[in-house]
Design a protein around this motif. Structure first.
Motif, short mmCIF file in Angstrom:
data_model
loop_
_atom_site.label_atom_id
_atom_site.label_comp_id
_atom_site.label_asym_id
_atom_site.label_seq_id
_atom_site.Cartn_x
_atom_site.Cartn_y
_atom_site.Cartn_z
N SER A 11 0.83 -1.20 0.00
CA SER A 11 0.00 0.00 0.00
C SER A 11 0.87 1.26 0.00
O SER A 11 1.91 1.30 0.66
CB SER A 11 -0.91 0.01 1.23
OG SER A 11 -1.81 -1.07 1.20
N LYS A 12 0.44 2.24 -0.78
CA LYS A 12 1.12 3.54 -0.81
C LYS A 12 0.63 4.39 0.37
O LYS A 12 -0.54 4.26 0.76
CB LYS A 12 0.84 4.27 -2.12
CG LYS A 12 1.19 3.50 -3.38
CD LYS A 12 0.69 4.24 -4.61
CE LYS A 12 0.88 3.45 -5.88
NZ LYS A 12 0.31 4.13 -7.05
N PRO A 13 1.46 5.26 0.92
CA PRO A 13 2.88 5.42 0.58
C PRO A 13 3.69 4.28 1.19
O PRO A 13 3.48 3.91 2.34
CB PRO A 13 3.24 6.76 1.23
CG PRO A 13 2.30 6.88 2.38
CD PRO A 13 1.02 6.21 1.96
N PHE A 14 4.61 3.73 0.42
CA PHE A 14 5.40 2.60 0.88
C PHE A 14 6.80 3.04 1.27
O PHE A 14 7.26 4.11 0.88
CB PHE A 14 5.48 1.52 -0.20
CG PHE A 14 5.68 2.08 -1.59
CD1 PHE A 14 4.62 2.13 -2.48
CD2 PHE A 14 6.92 2.55 -2.00
CE1 PHE A 14 4.80 2.65 -3.76
CE2 PHE A 14 7.11 3.05 -3.27
CZ PHE A 14 6.03 3.11 -4.15
N ASP A 15 7.45 2.21 2.04
CA ASP A 15 8.82 2.47 2.48
C ASP A 15 9.76 2.19 1.30
O ASP A 15 9.83 1.05 0.81
CB ASP A 15 9.16 1.55 3.65
CG ASP A 15 10.52 1.86 4.26
OD1 ASP A 15 11.43 2.27 3.52
OD2 ASP A 15 10.67 1.66 5.48
N PRO A 16 10.50 3.20 0.82
CA PRO A 16 11.39 2.99 -0.32
C PRO A 16 12.41 1.88 -0.10
O PRO A 16 12.73 1.13 -1.03
CB PRO A 16 12.09 4.36 -0.48
CG PRO A 16 11.15 5.33 0.14
CD PRO A 16 10.51 4.60 1.28
#
Length: 212
Positions: free
Chosen positions: A107-112
């Protein structure tokens, strides 16, 4: 020199594609954009990809429908798909993603860092599979040139065994890194690679003098 793997990024919003490219550029692989499900399917007709990052909410053909088309094609059915979505509709929505063939659902926002790590694993697995295919092709070529297993020279058999051992060693190291991983898609892809390696090793061993 190992050829760079291709990663397919599918999203109808240019800013999202740009963000994905920024996150994944550190992997130093070839990133291919697709602004729709139709564009993604067209790209998959000609190129091989290590992994697909697929947005769920897209106008026209959405991510679920796109994934269904990908999984129906023999050429592309085994490519790992990571679904990306800005909306979390709960367990049913997530289940639909896995049912469509996704190996992961983020799910966005996701951890880069998490996304980069997940993609990196599938790139590594893809590279090992490419190496394995090369060794299998070389083995078939040598058998055709030698006229069969009985005519395969000891030196040539040793060369092929050494090449396979190098791939096995790298696959074992990757397996240790993935030991205990909760990602079912990663585990399934790694297990598939292990089975292919074991099959090729058995074929080589069967050609050794004195083998039954």
């Amino acid at each position: 020199m190992m050829q760079k793997a291709k990663i397919l990024l599918v999203d109808d919003r240019p800013e999202n594609l740009l963000a994905l490219e920024a996150i994944l550029s550190a992997l130093d692989q070839t990133l291919v954009r697709a602004a729709s499900g139709e564009e993604a399917l067209k790209a998959l007709l000609t190129d091989d990809f290590a992994v697909i990052l697929l947005d769920v909410q897209m106008p026209g053909m959405d991510g679920f429908e796109t994934a269904a088309h990908i999984k129906r094609r023999e050429r592309t059915r085994d490519i790992p798909i990571i679904f990306l979505t800005a909306i979390n509709h709960g367990p049913h929505h997530t289940f639909r993603g896995y049912a469509a063939g996704a190996v992961d659902y983020i799910s966005k926002p996701f951890d880069p860092w998490v996304l980069r790590a997940k993609v990196s694993v599938f790139v590594d697995l893809y590279a090992k599979n490419c190496q394995l295919k090369e060794q299998a092709a070389l083995l078939r070529l040598r058998l055709e040139e030698g006229g069969g297993g009985q005519d395969l020279g000891g030196a040539l058999l040793g060369e092929l065994s050494a090449r396979l051992a190098a791939v096995e060693e790298q696959a074992e190291a990757l397996g240790k890194q993935l030991d205990g991983a909760e990602d079912a898609g990663v585990a399934a892809t790694a297990a598939h690679l292990e089975r292919k390696l074991a099959g090729l090793r058995r074929a080589l061993d069967a050609m050794r003098p004195g083998s039954s």
